[in-house]
Design a protein around this motif. Structure first.
Motif, PDB file in Angstrom:
ATOM      1  N   VAL A  86       1.003  -1.167  -0.090  1.00 11.12           N
ATOM      2  CA  VAL A  86       0.003  -0.078   0.101  1.00 11.12           C
ATOM      3  C   VAL A  86       0.891   1.219   0.007  1.00 11.12           C
ATOM      4  N   PHE A  87       0.583   2.035  -0.985  1.00  9.22           N
ATOM      5  CA  PHE A  87       1.543   3.374  -0.991  1.00  9.22           C
ATOM      6  C   PHE A  87       0.843   4.500  -0.364  1.00  9.22           C
ATOM      7  N   GLN A  88       1.710   5.563  -0.271  1.00 17.18           N
ATOM      8  CA  GLN A  88       1.419   6.821   0.383  1.00 17.18           C
ATOM      9  C   GLN A  88       0.100   7.443  -0.212  1.00 17.18           C
ATOM     10  N   ASP A  89       0.265   7.395  -1.861  1.00 12.41           N
ATOM     11  CA  ASP A  89      -0.794   8.253  -2.569  1.00 12.41           C
ATOM     12  C   ASP A  89      -2.106   7.217  -2.850  1.00 12.41           C
ATOM     13  N   TYR A  90      -2.247   6.016  -2.347  1.00  8.19           N
ATOM     14  CA  TYR A  90      -3.352   5.490  -2.495  1.00  8.19           C
ATOM     15  C   TYR A  90      -3.238   4.608  -3.995  1.00  8.19           C
ATOM     16  N   ALA A  91      -2.769   5.185  -5.040  1.00  8.01           N
ATOM     17  CA  ALA A  91      -2.716   4.661  -6.084  1.00  8.01           C
ATOM     18  C   ALA A  91      -3.905   3.830  -6.594  1.00  8.01           C
ATOM     19  N   LEU A 126     -13.946  -6.683   5.098  1.00  7.40           N
ATOM     20  CA  LEU A 126     -13.087  -6.552   5.859  1.00  7.40           C
ATOM     21  C   LEU A 126     -12.603  -5.100   6.136  1.00  7.40           C
ATOM     22  N   VAL A 127     -12.610  -4.412   5.338  1.00  8.63           N
ATOM     23  CA  VAL A 127     -12.024  -2.839   5.590  1.00  8.63           C
ATOM     24  C   VAL A 127     -13.080  -1.992   5.858  1.00  8.63           C
ATOM     25  N   GLY A 128     -14.443  -2.315   5.731  1.00 13.64           N
ATOM     26  CA  GLY A 128     -15.511  -1.430   6.342  1.00 13.64           C
ATOM     27  C   GLY A 128     -16.187  -0.773   5.047  1.00 13.64           C
ATOM     28  N   LEU A 129     -16.000  -1.214   3.942  1.00 12.59           N
ATOM     29  CA  LEU A 129     -16.608  -0.614   2.796  1.00 12.59           C
ATOM     30  C   LEU A 129     -17.982  -1.540   2.182  1.00 12.59           C
ATOM     31  N   ALA A 130     -18.480  -2.245   2.891  1.00  9.46           N
ATOM     32  CA  ALA A 130     -19.629  -2.764   2.485  1.00  9.46           C
ATOM     33  C   ALA A 130     -20.699  -1.778   1.967  1.00  9.46           C
ATOM     34  N   GLY A 131     -21.382  -2.264   0.898  1.00 11.56           N
ATOM     35  CA  GLY A 131     -22.392  -1.152   0.365  1.00 11.56           C
ATOM     36  C   GLY A 131     -21.625  -0.070  -0.772  1.00 11.56           C
ATOM     37  N   LEU A 132     -20.412  -0.032  -0.750  1.00  7.38           N
ATOM     38  CA  LEU A 132     -19.922   1.066  -1.609  1.00  7.38           C
ATOM     39  C   LEU A 132     -19.233   0.517  -2.730  1.00  7.38           C
ATOM     40  N   ASP A 133     -19.341  -0.874  -3.031  1.00  7.87           N
ATOM     41  CA  ASP A 133     -18.691  -1.417  -3.990  1.00  7.87           C
ATOM     42  C   ASP A 133     -18.831  -0.886  -5.618  1.00  7.87           C
ATOM     43  N   ALA A 134     -19.836  -0.058  -5.651  1.00  3.81           N
ATOM     44  CA  ALA A 134     -20.179   0.331  -7.124  1.00  3.81           C
ATOM     45  C   ALA A 134     -19.833   1.792  -7.240  1.00  3.81           C
ATOM     46  N   ARG A 135     -18.934   2.489  -6.208  1.00  2.00           N
ATOM     47  CA  ARG A 135     -18.868   3.745  -6.108  1.00  2.00           C
ATOM     48  C   ARG A 135     -17.578   3.872  -7.006  1.00  2.00           C
ATOM     49  N   LEU A 136     -17.154   5.189  -7.349  1.00  2.00           N
ATOM     50  CA  LEU A 136     -15.963   5.536  -7.936  1.00  2.00           C
ATOM     51  C   LEU A 136     -14.995   6.279  -7.041  1.00  2.00           C
ATOM     52  N   PRO A 137     -13.565   6.147  -7.195  1.00  2.00           N
ATOM     53  CA  PRO A 137     -12.844   6.901  -5.942  1.00  2.00           C
ATOM     54  C   PRO A 137     -13.281   8.370  -5.908  1.00  2.00           C
ATOM     55  N   VAL A 148      -9.724   1.340   0.215  1.00  2.33           N
ATOM     56  CA  VAL A 148      -9.674   0.616  -1.032  1.00  2.33           C
ATOM     57  C   VAL A 148      -8.343   0.104  -1.497  1.00  2.33           C
ATOM     58  N   ALA A 149      -7.158   0.853  -1.260  1.00  2.00           N
ATOM     59  CA  ALA A 149      -5.766   0.535  -1.333  1.00  2.00           C
ATOM     60  C   ALA A 149      -5.471  -0.656  -0.385  1.00  2.00           C
ATOM     61  N   LEU A 150      -5.904  -0.679   0.663  1.00  3.50           N
ATOM     62  CA  LEU A 150      -5.632  -1.715   1.625  1.00  3.50           C
ATOM     63  C   LEU A 150      -6.347  -2.981   1.402  1.00  3.50           C
ATOM     64  N   ALA A 151      -7.720  -2.958   0.914  1.00  4.34           N
ATOM     65  CA  ALA A 151      -8.476  -4.159   0.598  1.00  4.34           C
ATOM     66  C   ALA A 151      -7.846  -4.734  -0.498  1.00  4.34           C
ATOM     67  N   ARG A 152      -7.428  -4.005  -1.716  1.00  9.22           N
ATOM     68  CA  ARG A 152      -6.646  -4.257  -2.775  1.00  9.22           C
ATOM     69  C   ARG A 152      -5.483  -5.148  -2.461  1.00  9.22           C
ATOM     70  N   ALA A 153      -4.645  -4.832  -1.536  1.00  8.52           N
ATOM     71  CA  ALA A 153      -3.664  -5.335  -1.105  1.00  8.52           C
ATOM     72  C   ALA A 153      -3.580  -6.462  -0.362  1.00  8.52           C
ATOM     73  N   PRO A 166       1.227   5.096   4.462  1.00  6.03           N
ATOM     74  CA  PRO A 166      -0.122   5.191   3.878  1.00  6.03           C
ATOM     75  C   PRO A 166      -1.004   6.041   4.368  1.00  6.03           C
ATOM     76  N   LEU A 167      -0.790   6.696   5.771  1.00 12.77           N
ATOM     77  CA  LEU A 167      -1.717   7.554   6.389  1.00 12.77           C
ATOM     78  C   LEU A 167      -1.241   8.890   6.183  1.00 12.77           C
ATOM     79  N   ASN A 168      -0.338   9.324   5.546  1.00 12.94           N
ATOM     80  CA  ASN A 168       0.188  10.601   5.379  1.00 12.94           C
ATOM     81  C   ASN A 168      -0.787  11.691   4.873  1.00 12.94           C
TER      82      ASN A 168
END
Length: 362
Positions: A86-91, A126-137, A148-153, A166-168
């Protein structure tokens, strides 16, 4: 989970040496924090472990497998190292939904569609984003994008998770919330985490062990957060782990003096220390009073910060800071104005066997 062995690693960029003969071991299932100033080589080390770059010397092993060996030039590709990053800039990709961002590593790996969906939805929950899966960043907050970046990792079920500050980019409240959530996730999943940061509060809050690096990429101390904070090996570590006060102290006729004042100290330096010493302490280690025992000081700055009062105190030309809880200051009559005299004692001090330059920017 994964054990990591880094042996005699060296990395240069042109004529600049970033890491030299660097060695470090991480044990299975721990949250390990690498703490150091910007430019000390923390991110470079992560990139070497991930396989994005190659060292000039040394080896890296993950669970006993050599993934990098500068001696023979061998290197396992990043996708075969079993890690997430997981990068500082989310990516995160702005044109993809939350679901598609998180599922992308599984798609690249050729995971069958139904299994891909199941694992992606599990990571989202797991990362607390249930129900937001269809949203754009663009429809998410900064904290949600970081999730999102954490879940992807995590969706690839890595044995090692690398976190590069990752929290900067989050505000103070979100940083505090996310650092505890990362620790909770690590404990729940039991994976090994290597977290690099220059923020000592995050390091102390989430780490099982901390390694402190200096600006030259050298390890100065390794231990638990309590060991490193309470028993720093030198003034660099002491200074780096929070607001540090230093007072010049000299032995004089059996007394330990600041200028011409003999101090009343909670502990004594080792007998083999010389006559020129430095007492180090945190703002919370200061015992403040209006009169009685202690060193005589003068209030140079009084700042109300809500939960506490912050005082800058002049003791014989040396400036120190102290933090006093607001309710204590009110209850004990310790509301000082600039120019007021005060008495200063100490709950705890660290002794250093030399003169340490103090800063007037405290």
């Amino acid at each position: 989970m994964a054990n990591i062995q880094i042996d005699h690693l060296g990395k240069r960029y042109g004529d600049k040496t970033v890491l030299a003969d660097f060695s470090l071991d991480l044990t299975d299932g721990e949250c390990f924090t690498l703490l150091g100033p910007s430019g000390c080589g923390k991110t470079v080390l992560l990139r070497l472990i991930a396989g994005f770059e190659k060292p000039e010397s040394g080896t890296i092993r993950i669970d006993g497998q050599v993934v990098t060996d500068a001696g023979d030039g061998s290197s396992v590709s990043p996708d075969r190292r079993g890690l997430g990053m997981v990068f500082q800039d989310y990516a995160v990709w702005p044109h993809m939904s939350v679901f598609d961002n998180i599922a992308y590593p599984l798609k690249l790996a050729g995971i069958e569609i139904s299994a891909r969906r199941e694992r992606t939805l599990r990571a989202i929950e797991l990362v607390g984003l249930a129900g937001l899966d269809a949203r754009l960043p663009s429809q998410l907050s900064g904290g949600q994008q970081q999730r999102v970046a954490l879940a992807r990792a995590l969706v690839s079920e890595p044995r090692l998770l690398l976190l590069d500050e990752p929290l900067n980019n989050l505000d103070a409240n979100l940083r505090e919330e996310m650092r505890f959530e990362i620790k909770a996730l690590q404990q729940k999943l039991g994976i090994t985490i290597l977290y690099v940061t220059h923020d000592q509060e995050i390091a102390l809050a989430i780490a099982d062990r901390i390694a402190v690096m200096d600006e030259n990429g050298r390890l100065r101390q390794l231990g638990t957060p309590e060991e490193v904070y309470e028993r720093p090996v030198d003034d660099f570590v002491f200074r780096f782990l929070g607001i540090a006060n230093f007072l010049p102290v000299s032995r004089r006729d059996g007394a330990l003096c600041v200028g011409d004042q003999a101090g009343d100290w909670p502990s004594l330096p080792p007998a083999h220390y010389g006559d020129t010493l430095t007492a180090g302490f945190r703002p919370g280690d200061v015992q403040l009073s209006r009169d009685g025992a202690g060193l005589t000081g003068t209030i140079r700055r009084a700042s109300f910060l809500g939960a506490q009062f912050d005082y800058l105190i002049d003791i014989g030309g040396a400036l120190i800071r102290t933090a006093l809880p607001s309710h204590d200051a009110l209850a004990l009559g310790l509301l000082f104005d600039e120019g007021d005299a005060c008495r200063v004692g100490f709950h705890s001090v660290q002794w250093f066997d030399r003169a340490i330059p103090t800063s007037d920017k405290v």
